[in-house]
Design an enzyme around this catalytic site. Structure first.
Site, PDB file in Angstrom:
ATOM      1  N   SER A 135      -2.999  50.353  71.825  1.00  9.78           N
ATOM      2  CA  SER A 135      -3.906  49.222  72.032  1.00  9.78           C
ATOM      3  C   SER A 135      -3.242  47.978  72.619  1.00  9.78           C
ATOM      4  O   SER A 135      -3.899  46.948  72.789  1.00  9.78           O
ATOM      5  CB  SER A 135      -4.541  48.849  70.687  1.00  9.78           C
ATOM      6  N   GLU A 136      -1.964  48.058  72.955  1.00 12.20           N
ATOM      7  CA  GLU A 136      -1.211  46.852  73.296  1.00 12.20           C
ATOM      8  C   GLU A 136      -1.810  46.028  74.431  1.00 12.20           C
ATOM      9  O   GLU A 136      -1.845  44.794  74.368  1.00 12.20           O
ATOM     10  CB  GLU A 136       0.242  47.233  73.635  1.00 12.20           C
ATOM     11  N   VAL A 137      -2.266  46.703  75.507  1.00 13.67           N
ATOM     12  CA  VAL A 137      -2.744  45.921  76.658  1.00 13.67           C
ATOM     13  C   VAL A 137      -3.993  45.107  76.331  1.00 13.67           C
ATOM     14  O   VAL A 137      -4.285  44.126  77.013  1.00 13.67           O
ATOM     15  CB  VAL A 137      -2.982  46.818  77.899  1.00 13.67           C
ATOM     16  N   LEU A 139      -4.205  43.235  73.914  1.00 12.86           N
ATOM     17  CA  LEU A 139      -3.670  41.985  73.374  1.00 12.86           C
ATOM     18  C   LEU A 139      -2.781  41.271  74.376  1.00 12.86           C
ATOM     19  O   LEU A 139      -2.095  40.307  74.026  1.00 12.86           O
ATOM     20  CB  LEU A 139      -2.869  42.273  72.095  1.00 12.86           C
TER      21      LEU A 139
END
Length: 261
Positions: A135-137, A139
């Protein structure tokens, strides 16, 4: 050692490291990272341990970074962020390089850094209800520190999709792309993990350790004279070793090898 974010137990030849922060979906912070690194370093050097299971309490396996830890990081300088990332990188490498085989028991959702934890293990088993997400992108971040392990586990093509889209995907999809080795029901998870662990501890400890090194060292190398010499040296060395001689002798004599006694 008294841990505060995880527990370590040893039964017979198998150690279990369990994340014990279900109230925050086993998200990790700097304390969890330090304790995981220490636990796997110690278990890797424990001569009585033949295999390690990485497990978690509660509904989620690991949701990635703890929110309070992320709030602290928001105020970090570049150097502080780099030191923080290196601590996580060191912990993942400690699991990846652990001389004992490590099985991830994924009983629930596995997100972001949690996928790095699972990917650093040698074998992963997930319940069919588990969801996965990089899910990093979403954020404004990237899964940089976990990328060496996640890309190895799921392959470059799948990583290209899920790194970029941050889509959530199922355990069945994780199995299809090779990120997990087995998918089990809630009722059969322990049976499946137990069967894999039994197979691991029944094998020659030295051979398992060296086979794990082989899988790390060989992929991607061109088939050169040097590689052929390297692999020939590896098999020659283990054939001449005490466990190598014992394994062949026990097979020919139709008896159990000494490491099963």
């Amino acid at each position: 050692m008294d841990y505060t974010t995880l527990s370590v137990s040893i039964a017979g030849k198998v150690a279990t490291v369990t994340l014990t922060r279900p109230d925050v979906r086993n998200a990790f912070n700097e304390k969890t990272i330090a304790e995981l690194a220490l636990a796997f370093d110690e278990l890797g050097r424990n001569e009585f341990v033949r295999a390690i299971v990485l497990a978690a309490e509660g509904q989620a396996f690991c949701a990635g970074a703890d929110l309070n830890w992320m709030k602290k990081m928001a105020g970090y300088s570049h150097d502080e962020n780099r030191a923080d990332a290196l601590a996580l990188a060191d912990m993942l490498r400690t699991i990846y390089l652990c001389p004992k085989p490590v099985v991830a028991r994924i009983q629930g959702d596995c997100y972001a850094g949690g996928m790095g934890l699972a990917a650093a293990c040698d074998i992963a088993v997930a319940v069919q209800e588990a969801n996965f997400c990089l899910s990093e992108v979403k954020l404004g971040l990237i899964p940089a520190t976990i990328s060496p392990y996640v890309i190895k586990a799921m392959g470059e093509n799948a990583a290209r999709r899920y790194f970029l889209t941050a889509e959530r995907f199922s355990a069945q999809e994780a199995h299809r792309i090779g990120f997990v080795h087995e998918v089990a029901t809630v009722d059969t998870l322990d049976e499946v993990v137990g069967g894999i662990v039994k197979a691991l501890v029944n094998n020659s400890p030295d051979a398992v350790r060296l086979a794990k090194e082989l899988v790390r060292d060989i992929p991607g190398k061109p088939v050169t004279t040097e590689l052929l010499a390297d692999t020939a040296d590896r098999i020659a060395n283990i054939r001449a070793s005490a466990e190598g001689r014992e394994g062949v002798a026990s097979f020919l004599e139709k008896r159990k090898p000494s490491w099963l006694n």
